[in-house]
Write an enzyme that holds these catalytic residues in place. Sequence first.
Site, mmCIF file in Angstrom:
data_model
loop_
_atom_site.group_PDB
_atom_site.id
_atom_site.type_symbol
_atom_site.label_atom_id
_atom_site.label_comp_id
_atom_site.label_asym_id
_atom_site.label_seq_id
_atom_site.Cartn_x
_atom_site.Cartn_y
_atom_site.Cartn_z
ATOM 1 N N THR A 159 74.420 -41.056 -19.096
ATOM 2 C CA THR A 159 73.171 -41.677 -18.644
ATOM 3 C C THR A 159 72.115 -41.179 -19.621
ATOM 4 O OG1 THR A 159 72.562 -39.877 -17.160
ATOM 5 C CG2 THR A 159 73.899 -41.623 -16.211
ATOM 6 N N HIS A 160 71.203 -42.053 -19.991
ATOM 7 C CA HIS A 160 70.199 -41.726 -21.024
ATOM 8 C C HIS A 160 70.868 -41.319 -22.330
ATOM 9 C CE1 HIS A 160 67.386 -41.354 -17.554
ATOM 10 N NE2 HIS A 160 68.450 -40.812 -16.988
ATOM 11 N N SER A 281 81.079 -50.981 -47.596
ATOM 12 C CA SER A 281 79.764 -50.952 -48.240
ATOM 13 C C SER A 281 79.959 -51.203 -49.731
ATOM 14 C CB SER A 281 79.123 -49.581 -48.016
ATOM 15 O OG SER A 281 78.171 -49.321 -49.031
ATOM 16 N N LYS A 287 82.534 -45.950 -46.580
ATOM 17 C CA LYS A 287 82.053 -46.605 -45.364
ATOM 18 C C LYS A 287 83.047 -47.594 -44.777
ATOM 19 C CE LYS A 287 78.673 -46.225 -43.572
ATOM 20 N NZ LYS A 287 77.403 -46.907 -43.870
ATOM 21 N N GLU A 294 77.897 -54.759 -34.311
ATOM 22 C CA GLU A 294 76.460 -54.810 -34.616
ATOM 23 C C GLU A 294 75.926 -56.234 -34.478
ATOM 24 O OE1 GLU A 294 75.530 -51.977 -38.176
ATOM 25 O OE2 GLU A 294 77.581 -52.672 -38.379
ATOM 26 N N GLN A 326 64.357 -84.535 -27.649
ATOM 27 C CA GLN A 326 65.302 -84.590 -28.776
ATOM 28 C C GLN A 326 65.622 -83.189 -29.292
ATOM 29 O OE1 GLN A 326 65.308 -87.783 -31.791
ATOM 30 N NE2 GLN A 326 64.325 -86.300 -33.124
HETATM 31 N N1 ARG Z 1 67.537 -89.159 -30.878
HETATM 32 C C1 ARG Z 1 66.997 -89.242 -29.565
HETATM 33 C C2 ARG Z 1 67.254 -87.910 -28.813
HETATM 34 O O1 ARG Z 1 68.034 -87.160 -29.260
HETATM 35 C C3 ARG Z 1 67.598 -90.364 -28.799
HETATM 36 C C4 ARG Z 1 66.713 -90.987 -27.782
HETATM 37 C C5 ARG Z 1 65.538 -91.628 -28.423
HETATM 38 N N2 ARG Z 1 64.869 -92.515 -27.556
HETATM 39 C C6 ARG Z 1 63.750 -93.103 -27.920
HETATM 40 N N3 ARG Z 1 63.232 -93.926 -27.094
HETATM 41 N N4 ARG Z 1 63.186 -92.863 -29.050
HETATM 42 O O2 ARG Z 1 66.635 -87.642 -27.792
#
Ligand code: ARG
Length: 461
Positions: A159-160, A281, A287, A294, A326
Amino acid sequence: MTAEPERLWGGRFSGGPADAFDRLNASLPVDRRLWREDVRGSRVHARMLCRQGILSSDDGEAIDSGLQQIEQELADGDFRFAPGDEDIHTAVERRLTEIVGDAGRRLHTARSRNDQVITDTLVWLRDHARAQRELLRGLAEALLAQAEAHVDSILPGYTHLQRAQPVRLAHHLAAYVWMLDRDRVRLDAAVAACEECPLGSGALAGVGFPVDRETVAHELGFARPAPNSMDAVGSRDALADYLHFAAQLGVHLSRLGAEFVWWSSEEAGFVVLDDAYASGSSMLPQKKNPDAAELARAKAPRLVADLAGLLGVLHGLPLAYNKDLQDDKHYLFDAADTLDLLLPALAGMVATAAFRPDRMAAACRGGFLAATDLADHLVRAGWPFRRAHEAVGRLVRACAARGVGLEDAPADALAEAGLDGVPLPPLTAEASVEAKASVGGTARAAVLAELDAARARVAAW
Ligand code: ARG
């Protein structure tokens, strides 16, 4: 301005988009990996349109064979993306129209990219999450196998990062199996959040054709159609659930990584990593670095950032679809790819690690790991715990001043602590772990029961 490729939405516009806008707006570099899901969804959609009498069977056949050809081209790497291909949906429809003409122009009947993209993404997420479950299982099994091989290897528990009490290595490793089991529950929750099919929601309001959403949903592996078109195109809960899984798993893996970094140091020397899971290394010839461990540590903040990033995109968005959405896939794919790299490497690192029970045992000797056991012993002889704690604390101070461990306490040190004449128990690491026979403790029988339960749990994943 770009040369004038045909745009899906060109009719409303007097000219093509500026290059700078086009580069920002395009999502193809990110979403092209959804091509399988996109073609599959389009084939299911077109078949349904034919069955419902919305498309003629001639058009339906042309579309289906065209989509099969496109699938083959994409699988073979022969598909040629065009400058106007904004996203994978645009690219597939553009190519389909090249192959089959007007029938291709009918495919988008009763569909929007808004319901299309989230349908593709949920299918991808569901399938990917199921595959990732197996990677998670691989790591859990590697941990379990090492735990089962090291029931009788005893090391200091900390612990710690100060030596606290001895524990069985099996117990220490199994702690991570339970963490992974909770991660698996979160992963399953993300898969369960993919049960409702958005396709048929249209742009946001539903569609004006007699579509059969039930069949489409079932053919794409969903349980049912999504019940609200605006929610379906505007929400990304399943992605957030997945990213919560990924972030929490990332935190767990970072802690496992930190253990291995420390355990493999020369100072601890509790484990020697296999050469296949370490690197050297360029300057220091001696090493052997625990890079996988990591990197596991370093990936956690990235996975947490992916979750924070998606929630940041989502917050404050009015319904329904907004282009902000998107950007969801950037976070989703980054987390999924990160875990795809991390999980097999950690499973291999754990499976091939050579633990050093001799070094662990040495670290348990000559110090004060049995201090609590000694206090417990006094309590069993009738001392109040607080007085026992005080006396043992004085003994630790007296031994530390003399540079000896508790088990070698000389008579004058015992006298200083007020413990002269008190019969002491054996202060070994073995006696200490065996005393912790409570449920969930580190005594042999408790650990064996725990390992059985953990094995059964992972087998049921
Ligand atoms: N490339 C767009 C996305 O990944 C698809 C939908 C786009 N729709 C639109 N009305 N521009 O969300």
